[in-house]
Design an enzyme around this catalytic site. Sequence first.
Site, PDB file in Angstrom:
ATOM      1  N   GLU A 142       0.648  -1.100   0.539  1.00  0.00           N
ATOM      2  CA  GLU A 142      -0.334  -0.480  -0.202  1.00  0.00           C
ATOM      3  C   GLU A 142       0.573   1.078   0.107  1.00  0.00           C
ATOM      4  OE1 GLU A 142      -3.377   0.291  -0.875  1.00  0.00           O
ATOM      5  OE2 GLU A 142      -4.593   1.110   0.766  1.00  0.00           O
ATOM      6  N   THR A 146      -4.497   8.367  -4.669  1.00  0.00           N
ATOM      7  CA  THR A 146      -4.428   9.059  -3.441  1.00  0.00           C
ATOM      8  C   THR A 146      -3.319   9.782  -3.322  1.00  0.00           C
ATOM      9  OG1 THR A 146      -5.568   6.133  -3.357  1.00  0.00           O
ATOM     10  CG2 THR A 146      -4.441   7.657  -1.512  1.00  0.00           C
TER      11      THR A 146
HETATM   12  N1  HSE Z   1      -6.921   7.152   4.057  1.00  0.00           N
HETATM   13  C1  HSE Z   1      -7.092   7.295   3.183  1.00  0.00           C
HETATM   14  C2  HSE Z   1      -6.686   8.492   2.921  1.00  0.00           C
HETATM   15  C3  HSE Z   1      -7.014   5.939   2.591  1.00  0.00           C
HETATM   16  O1  HSE Z   1      -7.706   9.628   2.772  1.00  0.00           O
HETATM   17  O2  HSE Z   1      -5.825   9.258   2.082  1.00  0.00           O
HETATM   18  C4  HSE Z   1      -6.973   6.250   0.676  1.00  0.00           C
HETATM   19  O3  HSE Z   1      -7.882   5.205   0.313  1.00  0.00           O
END
Ligand code: HSE
Length: 308
Positions: A129, A182
């Site tokens: 990840e 992301t």
């Molecule tokens: N917590 C992470 C973000 C999740 O909001 O960047 C990414 O899917």
Amino acid sequence: MSHSLRITAPATVSNVGPGFDLMGFALDEPNDILQVKRNNLNSIRIINESEANIPIDPAKNVSSVAIQSLLNKFQIKDGFDLIFEKKINPGSGIGSSASSCTAAVFGVNKLLGDLETKENLIEHALAGEFIASGSLHADNIAPAMLGGFILIRSYDPIDIVKLAYPKNLVCTLVHPDLIIKTTESRKLIPNNISLQTSISQSGNIAALVAGLNTNDYALIGRSLNDYIAEPHRSKYIPGYSILKKRLKDCGVLGMNISGSGPSVFALSDNLETAKKAALVMKETFIEKDIQSTSYISGISELGTRVLD
Ligand code: HSE
């Protein structure tokens, strides 16, 4: 011992409003599928049988990096083919990279005779990840692996808590036909927050957990607000503020961005409202000339598992 397994891993909604990097839950659908097979090459080979755009280079593929972390820990040199039948699109905000990582480490661990517990596989999935998002966040990985509604109390050491939640909670999830990475979406969020923001955010996280635990639907709804990511990320989701108002009018408990977006989710306490919410979301995106895909789903306890 088996030489090949088909693994499935669920999509996940992370952040869940105030729980930035701390909360997530697994959905009944969609689910990813990955076939993990031993090979004689002493290396990892990526075979993409889906339409999803994923790296074939093992050094850049999240699943391969996650597996390498597991193999390194046990100094194993065996080779594996990863055959992707991806059903969760990358960049959709519902944990595509997380499901790829959990499916891969779970499958290889099974082929190796369960060297690690499911909980311990999370740290290896996190290594994968990391290359997708540039950060160590487990709010998709943990629910994708374990199922249920998860709170990450701590990252160092990692401490994962499975939360109680009302069993009739229904999630409406709509994925507008946009891609938000992301890594890019995280750059929108300031590194520092004020004391006042921290207090407001903590209040909502604590109240959300209390609401889930006591089936207090009104409290769940009031707590689904986010002062850290939503103000910055919502600007990149066309129609977001009008959508929020319309969903409130149609009776959902609350709504927010799923993970880093562009998908949005709403929680309802009954199926009828959840279906109405899906229509409202779809129509609001159509007004902005954006097609979307919707899912109406319960929270899944299943996590990552062998498919057949
Ligand atoms: N917590 C992470 C973000 C999740 O909001 O960047 C990414 O899917």
